[in-house]
Design a protein around this motif. Structure first.
Motif, PDB file in Angstrom:
ATOM      1  N   ARG A  61      22.173  31.063  16.053  1.00 52.42           N
ATOM      2  CA  ARG A  61      21.423  30.405  14.974  1.00 52.42           C
ATOM      3  C   ARG A  61      21.771  31.085  13.661  1.00 52.42           C
ATOM      4  NH1 ARG A  61      15.016  30.931  14.636  1.00 52.42           N
ATOM      5  NH2 ARG A  61      15.607  32.819  13.485  1.00 52.42           N
ATOM      6  N   PHE A  90      27.757  31.408  28.128  1.00 54.48           N
ATOM      7  CA  PHE A  90      27.336  30.636  26.962  1.00 54.48           C
ATOM      8  C   PHE A  90      26.934  31.584  25.826  1.00 54.48           C
ATOM      9  CE2 PHE A  90      26.823  27.558  30.324  1.00 54.48           C
ATOM     10  CZ  PHE A  90      27.177  26.349  29.735  1.00 54.48           C
ATOM     11  N   ILE A  91      27.379  31.243  24.624  1.00 54.02           N
ATOM     12  CA  ILE A  91      26.966  31.960  23.417  1.00 54.02           C
ATOM     13  C   ILE A  91      26.087  31.019  22.608  1.00 54.02           C
ATOM     14  CG2 ILE A  91      27.712  33.160  21.332  1.00 54.02           C
ATOM     15  CD1 ILE A  91      30.459  33.494  22.656  1.00 54.02           C
ATOM     16  N   LYS A  92      24.879  31.438  22.305  1.00 52.58           N
ATOM     17  CA  LYS A  92      23.970  30.649  21.462  1.00 52.58           C
ATOM     18  C   LYS A  92      23.797  31.387  20.141  1.00 52.58           C
ATOM     19  CE  LYS A  92      21.529  28.424  25.283  1.00 52.58           C
ATOM     20  NZ  LYS A  92      22.073  27.078  24.998  1.00 52.58           N
ATOM     21  N   ASP A 146      25.455  15.228  18.817  1.00 52.30           N
ATOM     22  CA  ASP A 146      25.916  16.584  18.527  1.00 52.30           C
ATOM     23  C   ASP A 146      27.409  16.537  18.193  1.00 52.30           C
ATOM     24  OD1 ASP A 146      23.363  17.443  19.262  1.00 52.30           O
ATOM     25  OD2 ASP A 146      23.974  17.794  21.353  1.00 52.30           O
ATOM     26  N   GLU A 182      26.349  26.405  19.837  1.00 51.49           N
ATOM     27  CA  GLU A 182      26.549  26.931  21.189  1.00 51.49           C
ATOM     28  C   GLU A 182      28.038  26.878  21.496  1.00 51.49           C
ATOM     29  OE1 GLU A 182      24.069  25.648  24.757  1.00 51.49           O
ATOM     30  OE2 GLU A 182      25.985  24.669  25.188  1.00 51.49           O
ATOM     31  N   HIS A 192      30.533  27.287  24.976  1.00 53.63           N
ATOM     32  CA  HIS A 192      30.715  27.496  26.405  1.00 53.63           C
ATOM     33  C   HIS A 192      32.113  28.068  26.598  1.00 53.63           C
ATOM     34  CE1 HIS A 192      31.241  25.664  30.686  1.00 53.63           C
ATOM     35  NE2 HIS A 192      30.871  26.941  30.747  1.00 53.63           N
ATOM     36  N   LYS A 200      29.628  23.439  20.234  1.00 57.54           N
ATOM     37  CA  LYS A 200      28.661  22.357  20.034  1.00 57.54           C
ATOM     38  C   LYS A 200      27.719  22.729  18.899  1.00 57.54           C
ATOM     39  CE  LYS A 200      26.545  20.504  23.587  1.00 57.54           C
ATOM     40  NZ  LYS A 200      25.571  20.327  24.713  1.00 57.54           N
ATOM     41  N   THR A 201      27.614  21.818  17.919  1.00 59.22           N
ATOM     42  CA  THR A 201      26.623  21.940  16.854  1.00 59.22           C
ATOM     43  C   THR A 201      25.529  20.921  17.131  1.00 59.22           C
ATOM     44  OG1 THR A 201      28.281  22.612  15.231  1.00 59.22           O
ATOM     45  CG2 THR A 201      26.194  21.804  14.378  1.00 59.22           C
ATOM     46  N   TYR A 202      24.293  21.403  17.296  1.00 59.47           N
ATOM     47  CA  TYR A 202      23.198  20.524  17.669  1.00 59.47           C
ATOM     48  C   TYR A 202      22.769  19.647  16.498  1.00 59.47           C
ATOM     49  CZ  TYR A 202      22.651  23.192  21.971  1.00 59.47           C
ATOM     50  OH  TYR A 202      22.863  23.778  23.185  1.00 59.47           O
ATOM     51  N   SER A 235      27.945  36.083  15.902  1.00 58.50           N
ATOM     52  CA  SER A 235      26.891  36.064  16.911  1.00 58.50           C
ATOM     53  C   SER A 235      26.912  37.382  17.678  1.00 58.50           C
ATOM     54  CB  SER A 235      27.106  34.900  17.879  1.00 58.50           C
ATOM     55  OG  SER A 235      28.242  35.151  18.704  1.00 58.50           O
ATOM     56  N   TYR A 277      22.203  25.432  14.384  1.00 55.95           N
ATOM     57  CA  TYR A 277      22.138  25.879  15.776  1.00 55.95           C
ATOM     58  C   TYR A 277      23.450  25.516  16.474  1.00 55.95           C
ATOM     59  CZ  TYR A 277      17.132  26.522  15.018  1.00 55.95           C
ATOM     60  OH  TYR A 277      15.898  26.940  14.531  1.00 55.95           O
TER      61      TYR A 277
END
Length: 302
Positions: A54, A50-52, A131, A174, A176, A121-123, A67, A172
């Motif tokens: 911000r 997973f890449i998170k 999302d 993410e 996968h 995914k954009t929160y 990122s 924010y």
């Protein structure tokens, strides 16, 4: 039944049996203890991650933002986010997954490629709002090392106070990442696990699974080594071919070929591309080797 002396495999296998005086079981498989180095390598070899990310002050975003990268299948991956040009509703946010081998100067051989699936995914921070999720798959290589959506979100929707995608001006995200085993990258399995695999001839994965299972049955492996095969025909003897495969699995540094074994079955190339029943294959292998064991008392005693 009294045991009799039998032939032991020569060269390196003799060295394995010589260790009995030190209290080590014969033909045991040893695993290198590489501590943190091994853990780090196994972490890099994972099949997914997973890449998170911000992105602060998104309203003022003008250039591409990257990122930090993660390692999946021994390759580095990171998110790319950029504003896409346009006026009004035509302006958008682009989101891409990049395999950043060249960018971070990773020590990866030229000619690599890897099929990966990324779920972006954009929160959304507002209750009741969903999302934004999109999925993409692509075969990444040195020429096409990034892939994604040029218009993941319209800029108008993104910056709207009612959309819920920004929190205090920050976005924010993410990703996968799930990747298949890459091509053109050689992982030193022997170095980090003490083991090697078996080459697939086309559709022989079921046979490879059976052979690995038999090989890691310690007493069975020892019995196979002790079968008398000195006068056997190398082209037709299943026990001799089994001894060869087991020996190479134990001492080779690279994946082991099984063509001589399948030839001893009487198979041609065409049959190696056919799926066979693994239980039937197990019966054939066992029936071919038990006749050697039943005339050898020391093997039967195992």
């Amino acid at each position: 039944m009294q045991r009799t002396d039998t032939r032991e495999p020569s060269t390196k296998e003799d060295k394995a049996t010589d260790k009995n005086s030190e209290g080590v079981e014969p033909m045991d498989i040893s695993y290198p203890d590489r501590g943190n180095e091994r853990d780090e390598m196994l972490e890099r070899m994972r099949a997914e991650g997973f890449i998170k990310f911000r992105v602060d002050d998104l309203l003022f975003l003008q250039d591409t933002k990257y990122s930090s990268h993660i390692w999946v299948r021994s390759l580095p991956w990171r998110l790319m986010i950029m504003p896409r040009p346009g006026q009004g509703p035509r302006k958008s946010l682009g989101v891409f997954l990049q395999c950043c081998v060249q960018e971070i100067k990773a020590d990866i051989p030229v000619g690599w490629s890897c099929l990966a699936v990324a779920t972006f995914k954009t929160y959304n921070h507002l209750e009741g709002k969903e999302d934004r999720v999109k999925k993409v798959d692509h075969t990444y290589d040195a020429k096409e090392n990034d892939w994604g959506f040029p218009s993941f979100l319209s800029w108008e929707e993104l910056v709207s106070a009612d959309s819920g995608f920004l929190q205090n001006g920050s976005l924010y995200m993410e990703a996968h990442v799930v990747a298949e085993a890459p091509h053109g990258i050689d992982w030193d399995s022997k170095r980090f696990t003490g083991c090697v695999g078996l080459k697939n001839q086309g559709a022989t994965c079921y046979m490879n699974s059976l052979l690995q299972t038999l090989f890691f049955t310690n007493q069975l492996r020892k019995a196979v080594y002790q079968m008398p095969t000195e006068t056997d025909d190398p082209a037709k003897s299943v026990p001799l071919a089994m001894q060869r495969v087991f020996y190479e699995l134990q001492f080779s540094d690279r994946a082991v070929a099984t063509k001589k074994l399948t030839r001893s079955f009487g198979w041609d190339t065409w049959e190696s591309f056919m799926q066979h029943d693994v239980q039937e294959l197990s019966r054939v292998v066992c029936m071919s080797t038990v006749q050697y064991m039943q005339f050898n008392s020391s093997v039967l005693c195992l």
